[in-house]
Scaffold this active site. Structure first.
Site, PDB file in Angstrom:
ATOM      1  N   SER A  18       0.829  -1.096  -0.097  1.00 48.96           N
ATOM      2  CA  SER A  18      -0.018   0.020  -0.019  1.00 48.96           C
ATOM      3  C   SER A  18       1.111   1.088   0.019  1.00 48.96           C
ATOM      4  CB  SER A  18      -0.979   0.031   1.301  1.00 48.96           C
ATOM      5  OG  SER A  18      -0.291   0.049   2.449  1.00 48.96           O
ATOM      6  N   TYR A 156       7.205   7.351  16.785  1.00 47.42           N
ATOM      7  CA  TYR A 156       7.331   7.683  15.467  1.00 47.42           C
ATOM      8  C   TYR A 156       8.468   8.637  15.275  1.00 47.42           C
ATOM      9  CZ  TYR A 156       6.094   8.751  10.600  1.00 47.42           C
ATOM     10  OH  TYR A 156       6.280   9.061   9.223  1.00 47.42           O
ATOM     11  N   LYS A 160      12.332   7.447  13.413  1.00 46.05           N
ATOM     12  CA  LYS A 160      12.814   8.129  12.126  1.00 46.05           C
ATOM     13  C   LYS A 160      14.126   8.913  12.330  1.00 46.05           C
ATOM     14  CE  LYS A 160       9.116   6.740   9.734  1.00 46.05           C
ATOM     15  NZ  LYS A 160       9.433   5.654   8.480  1.00 46.05           N
TER      16      LYS A 160
END
Length: 273
Positions: A18, A156, A160
């Site tokens: 996706s 998150y 990252k």
């Protein structure tokens, strides 16, 4: 972009079922690349494979949970067994979250690190000998949150930032080996990542707080990545907002903190106001 650059190159894309991963796989396939699609749902990959290439011999679907070291090793082994080598590895598999750290169960951050950081580390580790042999490219799809932190997304942002530090180090280690390392940071891009984002207890958010139709498309993002790979760029940041945020964070960090707080507080059902 010159499609011939990717013709017959062996390209692995994680999180290929996706979003940016699927759009990238389709773009590479349309250029004549040999595409290895990796994701947890093998059935979904098989359904999508014909949209990547009309030639079944040029698409390989591999069921892969990037949190598993064995799965990551098996992914690389399968790609090499089928196509004889690897030219590009796109570490795209990732998950997000939205919750205040004070409310968060620690398993949520572990999940984010396992997928976003360790998935990148493990796939890169096993692909590296082949990428060095081909003088190829490794890509880490990070986020503006990997340069300037986003509140309510501790796991998150941390994952990252970690991916960026890891890949920057790999680039320096192999500065004279012909390896290209691309840290690719999209801004907000239309995908299902926010629907699947984890909440404080680890359950899926189930809806996005953003107007997805107003964001950069996954297809545009994939095209920007392809151009960066063709030019062997080391770092790419997308969107004007993303570039402005990173610059402001470097020059005016405290002001950027305040502006980021106000921006995120405007989101629908924001966990803080």
């Amino acid at each position: 972009m010159k499609p011939e650059f990717f013709k017959d190159k062996v390209i692995i894309v994680t999180g290929a079922s996706s979003g940016i991963g699927l759009a990238s796989a389709r773009l590479f396939g349309s250029c004549g690349a040999k595409v290895v699609m990796a994701a947890r749902s093998y059935e979904k990959l098989q359904e999508l494979a014909p949209s990547v290439s009309s030639d079944p011999a040029k698409v390989l679907c591999v069921k892969t949970d990037v949190t598993s070291e064995d799965d990551c090793r098996a992914l690389i082994d399968a790609a090499v067994e089928r196509f004889g080598g690897i030219d590009i590895l796109v570490n795209n598999a990732g998950i997000s979250m939205r919750a205040m750290f004070k409310d968060l169960e620690l398993k949520v951050i572990r999940s984010l690190m396992d997928v976003n950081f360790w998935g990148t580390v493990q796939c890169t580790k096993f692909a590296l000998p082949w990428l060095l042999k081909s003088k190829g490219s490794v890509v880490g799809v990070i986020s503006i949150a990997g340069y300037s932190a986003l509140p309510a997304r501790t796991g998150y942002s941390a994952s990252k930032y970690a991916v960026r530090g890891f890949l920057d180090t790999i680039r320096i280690e192999h500065l004279k080996d012909g390896l290209n390392v691309l840290v690719f940071a999209p801004g907000y891009t239309s995908s299902n990542v926010r629907n699947a984002a984890l909440t404080a207890d680890g359950s899926a958010q189930g809806e996005t707080p953003l107007a997805e139709d107003k964001l950069m498309s996954a297809e545009e993002c994939a095209m920007r990545m392809a151009k960066a790979l063709e030019r062997r760029r080391s770092e790419v940041t997308l969107t004007l907002l993303g570039k402005a945020t990173i610059l402001a964070h470097r020059l005016f960090p405290r002001l950027t903190d305040k502006m980021t707080y106000k921006y995120i507080a405007r989101e629908a059902n924001s966990p803080f106001k």
